[in-house]
Design a protein around this motif. Structure first.
Motif, PDB file in Angstrom:
ATOM      1  N   THR A 370      40.408  41.996  47.316  1.00  0.00           N
ATOM      2  CA  THR A 370      38.952  41.964  47.351  1.00  0.00           C
ATOM      3  C   THR A 370      38.407  41.032  46.275  1.00  0.00           C
ATOM      4  N   PRO A 371      37.582  40.047  46.649  1.00  0.00           N
ATOM      5  CA  PRO A 371      36.990  39.190  45.617  1.00  0.00           C
ATOM      6  C   PRO A 371      36.048  39.990  44.721  1.00  0.00           C
ATOM      7  N   GLN A 372      35.903  39.531  43.485  1.00  0.00           N
ATOM      8  CA  GLN A 372      34.918  40.104  42.571  1.00  0.00           C
ATOM      9  C   GLN A 372      34.020  38.986  42.098  1.00  0.00           C
ATOM     10  N   CYS A 373      32.713  39.220  42.153  1.00  0.00           N
ATOM     11  CA  CYS A 373      31.763  38.128  41.947  1.00  0.00           C
ATOM     12  C   CYS A 373      30.726  38.453  40.882  1.00  0.00           C
ATOM     13  N   SER A 374      30.194  37.382  40.281  1.00  0.00           N
ATOM     14  CA  SER A 374      29.094  37.467  39.335  1.00  0.00           C
ATOM     15  C   SER A 374      28.101  36.361  39.648  1.00  0.00           C
ATOM     16  N   TYR A 375      26.846  36.587  39.262  1.00  0.00           N
ATOM     17  CA  TYR A 375      25.789  35.622  39.538  1.00  0.00           C
ATOM     18  C   TYR A 375      25.259  35.059  38.227  1.00  0.00           C
ATOM     19  N   VAL A 381      29.892  33.078  41.394  1.00  0.00           N
ATOM     20  CA  VAL A 381      31.273  32.765  41.040  1.00  0.00           C
ATOM     21  C   VAL A 381      32.129  33.997  41.301  1.00  0.00           C
ATOM     22  N   CYS A 382      33.232  33.797  42.025  1.00  0.00           N
ATOM     23  CA  CYS A 382      34.089  34.910  42.436  1.00  0.00           C
ATOM     24  C   CYS A 382      35.530  34.652  41.992  1.00  0.00           C
ATOM     25  N   ALA A 383      36.296  35.720  41.935  1.00  0.00           N
ATOM     26  CA  ALA A 383      37.686  35.609  41.509  1.00  0.00           C
ATOM     27  C   ALA A 383      38.557  36.507  42.357  1.00  0.00           C
ATOM     28  N   GLN A 384      39.763  36.041  42.601  1.00  0.00           N
ATOM     29  CA  GLN A 384      40.843  36.814  43.189  1.00  0.00           C
ATOM     30  C   GLN A 384      42.086  36.551  42.344  1.00  0.00           C
TER      31      GLN A 384
END
Length: 698
Positions: A370-375, A381-384
């Motif tokens: 599951t990607p994790q994102c911030s604004y 911007v997301c991370a895996q």
């Protein structure tokens, strides 16, 4: 499917077609006392049905023990076991039907995939401690906890097979001629005083199970059960290969005397200190494949003896994620870089956006979780695992992507105007330009145990208790010193708040010391000791909000608001305790969600709980709110919208589990609320956006 034939002969050669009313479809496994079948009820419900071997069915003593197992299995909570649906201990072939739990046994998982990662081990130990707590609460002692009696289900490990002896051909027997456990996982008292075995024997077995999960072998290993029995009673366990963070707990579980072992409650309390984020973690260990990167190994036991650690559980950081304690040695050199840029996405100017917003979704790499994102900086911007990428928040188009080998897949942080990827225990820190993804600075630091971002400062806490403040924009050291009154400071920060908070709870859980620190200078702004075991969950105006948790079970019992200007503390009790709470604050309202799915709203001014909703979302995300709606994500990828005034469920998106439904994220990422839009992610790799103002239309 026709019943499969057993490998045995004689009366067992052909298995029965039915057990009671349940059609037996296939064999799930076979043990010393019987065969476990996959079966279906008349309504089609999947069941696991255990049918006793014919030889034991003729043994009156064994029938009595089978009745005891059925009674014990009925007593314990279904949350941590396979719930009993039906049973007949008086049938010609006694049987018991339980709910079918999809997932491998621990022994099967280790055999296929090898030793578990440190994160998986922490979740396993926490789940087993919870299970033993519930089992012991109703007066049941399992006495045969071992890897083949642990199922790895989606929502945590399940303990099965209560109180069943091994067959008479075992070499080790009790006074009755029946083995009361499996030698490599038995406690010393099970050999010395089998009639006096109590709950502590299960804790010893838990320690042995953890060694097996971490290494593929037991702490006492021999082909001979007699040698194993001698080792269990007299020798020290072999913990080579057990992660250093868990080795001290495992050693305590394997104490020779029952009174020297921790209780399950004590284990859970200690595990919260080992990893503050485990409370919200679901449990499905990732299958080890070439394409799936895994965190590097923790230091072996030998290193843990040279560098002992003691941790205390803290609330997970908002937006950054709490990684533990860190080192206070002077930080290394800073390198300003620009050559190792990201993979560009041609044909798109990030400055151009559609005139009107429409819901969108885009799918990343499902196999990476599951990607994790911030604004921030008008960019999502997301991370895996191993990768960071940026999306245009208006339409979901990818702007850039970067391979960052150390990225653990946690939520990236916007700090100092740059993107700070959540790294997995790496000694190399780097910050990325949000517009291009290029590295703006990179810094090598000595090994550490944790990082926290507060405003434009990175807080690095050392194993010696000192803290170093680093400028997030440049990577340069701002200050370094200890925080008085806190041996191992853990910081929590909240968006828009200029301060960072560190808490230390007294040994008895009766009080908590709270210190507010200016992250840019390290100066203490205020310091107070408050009643109860408190975890900070948010700030509003000039007040800080906490949940007060039970020191033993970790349940939220109250919400506390503290105003440092006048020193006034206000406490509002929760009518029903919440397990593993997550919370968000808006004004004087606090919204909390428990791991069981309860969502509640507490009005601190009115000193009461306003409403409560059972969402049926187990282990969901932390809630977010804009004051009109409260939203949270579910493990299956749904986004739920609730009316913030009265707690009515207004709408939800569709599930997005994808093809890798047997894998779930360590924790469900909370949705991101920005510019009247919600951005959420799902296990199938999808990132999607919906308008925040109309949940009924989702």
């Amino acid at each position: 499917m026709a019943p499969q034939s057993n490998t045995g002969a004689g009366a067992e050669a052909e298995l029965p077609d039915y057990a009671g009313h349940y059609r037996l479809e296939s064999v799930l496994g076979s043990g010393g006392m019987g065969v476990v079948h996959l079966a279906r009820s008349t309504s089609g419900m999947k069941l696991a049905v255990k049918v006793v071997h014919a030889a034991f069915a003729r043994d009156p003593e064994f029938r009595g023990r089978f009745r005891q197992e059925v009674a014990a299995a009925r007593q314990v909570s279904g949350a941590f076991t396979a719930s009993v649906v039906d049973a007949d201990s008086e049938a010609e072939r006694p049987w018991m039907a339980t709910l079918f739990i999809p997932g491998p046994t621990l022994s099967g998982h280790v055999k296929r995939n090898g030793a578990m990662s440190p994160a998986e081990l922490r979740r396993l130990m926490a789940g087993l401690a919870e299970a033993l707590r519930d089992i012991h609460r109703v007066g049941v002692v399992h006495r045969d906890l071992k890897p083949s009696n642990v199922l790895l289900a989606e929502d945590g490990p399940k303990v099965i097979d209560f109180g069943i002896s091994r067959p008479k051909n075992s070499e080790l027997r009790t006074e009755t001629g029946k083995l009361i456990g499996t030698p490599p996982f038995m406690a010393p008292e099970q050999f010395r005083k089998p009639r006096e075995v109590g709950p502590a024997a299960d804790v010893f077995a838990l320690g042995s199970v953890m060694v097996h999960a971490a290494t593929g072998r037991g702490p006492f290993d021999s082909d001979s059960p007699y040698v194993v029995a001698y080792q269990v009673v007299h020798d020290e366990p072999d913990l080579t290969g057990v992660p250093a963070s868990l080795a001290p707990l495992v050693v305590r579980c394997l104490a020779k005397e029952p009174e020297d072992r921790p209780t399950p409650d004590e284990l859970m309390r200690e595990l919260r200190s080992v990893a503050a984020s485990y409370d919200t973690q679901a449990f499905i260990p990732a299958q080890r494949t070439v394409e799936t990167p895994h965190p590097g190994p923790e230091p072996p036991v030998e290193e843990s003896r040279r560098r002992p650690r003691r941790r205390r559980g803290r609330w997970p950081l908002v937006g950054a994620g709490l990684l533990g304690v860190a080192t206070a040695v002077a930080l290394g050199s800073v390198y300003v870089l620009g050559g190792d840029g990201p993979s560009p996405v041609s044909g798109h100017d990030p400055r151009t956006t559609p005139a009107a917003f429409s819901p969108w979704e885009t799918t990343s790499a499902p196999e990476k979780g599951t990607p994790q994102c911030s604004y921030g900086k008008e960019t999502l911007v997301c991370a895996q695992k191993g990768r960071v990428f940026a999306l245009d928040p208006s339409d979901g188009r990818q702007l850039w992507r970067r391979t960052v080998a150390e990225a653990q897949g946690g939520r990236p942080v916007f700090s100092g105007g740059l993107v700070q990827p959540a790294l997995d225990r790496s000694t190399r820190l780097e910050a990325l330009d949000p517009g291009s993804g290029r590295t703006r600075w990179r810094q090598t630091v000595p090994s550490y145990d944790g990082l926290a971002y507060a405003g434009a400062t990175l807080l690095v806490t050392g194993v010696d208790g000192s803290v170093t403040g680093v400028d997030s924009a440049s990577g340069r050291t701002r200050w370094s010193h200890r925080i008085q009154g806190h041996r191992s400071p853990y910081f929590t920060s909240f968006a828009g708040d200029p301060l960072a908070y560190v808490t230390s709870t007294s040994e008895d859980g009766a009080s908590t010391r709270v210190t507010a620190v200016a992250p840019d200078t390290g100066k203490v702004r205020w310091d107070v000791r408050l009643k109860g075991s408190l975890q900070p969950v948010g700030t509003a105006g000039d007040s800080v909000f906490f949940v007060s948790v039970d020191a033993v079970y970790g349940e939220a019992r109250a919400v506390v608001r503290y105003t440092p200007d006048d020193g006034v503390s206000r406490r509002v009790a929760l009518p029903v305790p919440l397990e593993q709470p997550q919370a968000t604050v808006r004004g004087d309202l606090v919204y909390l969600v428990g791991s069981g799915g309860s969502l509640v709203a507490v009005d601190m001014d009115a000193r009461k709980q306003m409403w409560s909703l059972e969402t049926a979302v187990t282990r969901g995300s932390a809630p977010v709110t804009d004051g009109r709606y409260v939203c949270l994500s579910a493990p299956d990828g749904r986004l739920l919208g609730v009316d913030a005034r009265d707690g009515r469920l207004l709408g939800q998106t569709r599930p997005r589990l994808g093809t890798n439904a047997d894998r779930v994220a360590d924790a469900v990422p909370a949705p991101v609320l920005a510019d009247a839009r919600l951005y959420a992610t799902a296990p199938d790799g999808t990132v999607f956006s919906v308008p925040a103002g109309n949940p009924a239309a989702w």
